[in-house]
Every structure is written in C-alpha cells, then in structure tokens.
Design a protein around this motif. Structure first.
Motif, PDB file in Angstrom:
ATOM      1  N   VAL A 251      74.124 -29.390 -61.883  1.00 43.57           N
ATOM      2  CA  VAL A 251      73.393 -28.232 -62.423  1.00 43.57           C
ATOM      3  C   VAL A 251      71.890 -28.482 -62.493  1.00 43.57           C
ATOM      4  O   VAL A 251      71.167 -27.707 -63.125  1.00 43.57           O
ATOM      5  CB  VAL A 251      73.930 -27.856 -63.824  1.00 43.57           C
TER       6      VAL A 251
ATOM      7  N   ARG B 175      75.237 -23.964 -68.754  1.00 41.46           N
ATOM      8  CA  ARG B 175      75.944 -23.522 -67.556  1.00 41.46           C
ATOM      9  C   ARG B 175      77.413 -23.920 -67.629  1.00 41.46           C
ATOM     10  O   ARG B 175      77.750 -25.098 -67.776  1.00 41.46           O
ATOM     11  CB  ARG B 175      75.315 -24.145 -66.312  1.00 41.46           C
TER      12      ARG B 175
ATOM     13  N   LEU C  13      81.002 -24.862 -66.407  1.00 45.78           N
ATOM     14  CA  LEU C  13      81.625 -25.491 -65.242  1.00 45.78           C
ATOM     15  C   LEU C  13      83.131 -25.434 -65.399  1.00 45.78           C
ATOM     16  O   LEU C  13      83.682 -25.863 -66.416  1.00 45.78           O
ATOM     17  CB  LEU C  13      81.176 -26.946 -65.103  1.00 45.78           C
TER      18      LEU C  13
ATOM     19  N   ALA D 147      77.937 -27.373 -69.397  1.00 44.79           N
ATOM     20  CA  ALA D 147      77.561 -28.655 -68.813  1.00 44.79           C
ATOM     21  C   ALA D 147      77.222 -29.687 -69.883  1.00 44.79           C
ATOM     22  O   ALA D 147      77.577 -30.870 -69.750  1.00 44.79           O
ATOM     23  CB  ALA D 147      76.375 -28.473 -67.863  1.00 44.79           C
TER      24      ALA D 147
ATOM     25  N   ASP E 268      80.323 -22.043 -62.511  1.00 45.56           N
ATOM     26  CA  ASP E 268      80.375 -22.829 -61.280  1.00 45.56           C
ATOM     27  C   ASP E 268      81.672 -23.626 -61.241  1.00 45.56           C
ATOM     28  O   ASP E 268      82.200 -24.030 -62.280  1.00 45.56           O
ATOM     29  CB  ASP E 268      79.173 -23.774 -61.188  1.00 45.56           C
ATOM     30  N   TRP E 269      82.160 -23.891 -60.032  1.00 44.90           N
ATOM     31  CA  TRP E 269      83.479 -24.487 -59.830  1.00 44.90           C
ATOM     32  C   TRP E 269      83.371 -25.855 -59.180  1.00 44.90           C
ATOM     33  O   TRP E 269      82.647 -26.040 -58.207  1.00 44.90           O
ATOM     34  CB  TRP E 269      84.337 -23.556 -58.967  1.00 44.90           C
ATOM     35  N   VAL E 270      84.106 -26.814 -59.730  1.00 41.32           N
ATOM     36  CA  VAL E 270      84.091 -28.192 -59.238  1.00 41.32           C
ATOM     37  C   VAL E 270      85.527 -28.618 -58.966  1.00 41.32           C
ATOM     38  O   VAL E 270      86.381 -28.537 -59.858  1.00 41.32           O
ATOM     39  CB  VAL E 270      83.454 -29.156 -60.263  1.00 41.32           C
TER      40      VAL E 270
END
Length: 298
Positions: free
Chosen positions: A31, A42, A44, A69, A185-187
C-alpha cells in the motif's frame, strides 16, 4: 551548537513510517503508493484457497480475512513473535500441522504442543482481523448447470463464480460497516492460487459486478509468498478448516474439533450449491448480453 543525535520517539511516529519491521514491511509495500493516512486505513482482503477434487465432493474453497493495512502490520509483528515462541516454527502450513503425525515445521512436535501453538496463533487472528469472508463452490452442479445453459465453457469457471460472490460480499460488508469511498485491495498466495486462472477472469468479475459493488473494488489482485506476507498463513488456516468441514459433510468422515475455542469473528460466508447456482445461471441468462465472462475467450 550542541551535537545532539536526532531521535525518533517510536510512540509518536506513525505506524506506517519507516523503518518498518521485517514482518510488517511486506504489508506496507503493498500500500506504499497511497498517501499516509489512506494507506493506514486501506482495507486488504487476504485470501487463500483449496480445490478439493474428490469423486463425491468436488468443492472449491476461497477464504480469508479483511482488516486495514495498519492492523495487518500489527498482526504481522504479533504473528512472527508467536511463530518464534517455543516450540518455534518458521511458517504455519495447516495441511502439515493437522496431519497425523504432524509434518513439515511441526515434525517431532507433539499434538498437545501443536494445539497450543495453534491456539496462540488463532488468538492473534481474533485480536486483529476485522471479519472473515469465504465462498464454497460445488463443482459438479456447476459443471452440469453450465453445460445445460448453452453458455461458453468459461461460464463454468469456478474462479469467476467464487470471486464474484466473494467480491460482492466483502464490498457490501464494508458498506454495512459505514466504510464509504474506501476500496478493498486483494492479496492471494502465489504458491497456492493459479494466477493465470484468477487474473483471466478478474476483469470480467469487476465488469459484471453489481453497480453498488464496483466502487468498492480495489486494484488488480497481487500475489505474494506466505512466508513474506504473514497474514496469508492465517488465510490458509481459515481455508483449510473450511475445506475440512465440507469434507466431513460430503464424505462422512469423523469431525475434527478445533484446537481453539472459535471466536465470534464476524463472518461473510457463501455456499454456491446446486440451488444457489441455478439462481445464478437464471440471472446470467437475463443479463447474458452484458456479461463480460460470456464474451471472454476460452
């Protein structure tokens, strides 16, 4: 002039300001392109998965956790400390930990000591994550219903249906929590998930998502190693146990009890069984001309 060395009070320094710990650095690296305040909050979604290709089961599982995050950074430091605590292990791989006898990093560790280690690790999940999200796709009815629909073969892609469900559930949960204007957001674990298959449908998933979901979808997913991005090990734990529960249901194998007392972590869970898939394909027929997945190449 006095030669006084410059010192930073760690208590006053923002958590995302360098220097980062070795454990937290991979989180901030994901990030780092956002402004400071934005990257700390943010969200995740850390995801792992299993494809269980069995004659009588055929389930595809994606599962993981969502947190900002800054919480994942704190989680990572605590997780590393727990891994290092005796009996120390370098990494948690649930499939190795839960074998009888345990293998890999857990080789030579008694079942009692293993369970105590898992309880410690799970307590960190309980402390830091916001909520869990998961989807289970039943593959046999998916293949059968897709074949009968007359749609192109990509309509039977379990990645598309699993991600569509997961993305929608996570976006709507963010909205229910009053988190507006903040994307997720994708991990994914690069050694477990098939990057090509996932990325090949990602644009279709975004395009075909409901209008209330699209604004909440973040950047194209990233893939990382689970020994670097430590929350992936927690997602592996969640996905392994979810697959185990479905194996117990579908195969009739004895129930394996959790080594820990399950916490009341908020959960967003979907099961795409035959009834759910019939509904999905009925909706796909209505919107067929607008669906990117049906226009995608084989």
């Amino acid at each position: 002039m006095l030669n006084v060395p410059f010192e930073i009070n760690a208590g006053d320094r923002p958590i995302d300001a360098p220097p980062w710990s070795d454990s937290a650095a991979p989180i901030w690296a994901i990030v780092c392109h956002y402004p400071s305040a934005a990257r700390r909050r943010r969200a995740l979604m850390i995801v792992n998965g299993y494809a269980d290709e069995t004659e009588d089961g055929n389930v595809f599982v994606l599962a993981g956790f969502v947190a900002p995050a800054e919480e994942w950074a704190r989680f990572s430091d605590a997780w590393r400390d727990a891994l290092d605590a005796k009996p120390s292990i370098r990494i948690l791989k649930s499939s190795e930990a839960m074998r009888s006898p345990p293998s890999g990093e857990f080789w030579g560790i008694s079942a009692e000591a293993r369970d105590e280690k898992l309880r410690l690790l799970y307590s960190i999940i309980d402390e830091f994550v916001g909520y869990s999200a998961s989807v289970v796709v039943h593959l046999e009815p998916l293949k059968r219903i897709a074949a009968a629909s007359g749609f192109p073969k990509q309509a039977a892609n379990p990645y598309y249906h699993a991600l569509s469900s997961l993305v929608s559930n996570v976006a709507r949960e963010q909205g229910r929590q009053g988190i507006v204007g903040e994307n997720v957001d994708w991990v994914f674990d690069e050694r477990v998930m098939e990057q090509g298959k996932l990325l090949s449908v990602w644009e279709a998933v975004v395009h075909d998502s409901p209008d209330d979901v699209k604004p909440m979808i973040g950047a194209t997913p990233v893939f990382r190693k689970d020994h670097e991005v430590l929350p992936l090990q927690a997602a592996d734990l969640e996905a392994w146990w979810l697959r185990r529960r479905w194996a117990e249901k579908l195969k009739g194998i004895p129930r394996l009890e959790y080594p820990w007392m399950p916490a009341q972590i908020p959960e967003m869970a979907s099961v795409l069984d035959e009834a759910a898939l019939v509904t999905i394909f009925d909706k796909m027929k209505t919107a067929a001309t607008d669906l990117a997945i049906l226009a995608a190449g084989d």
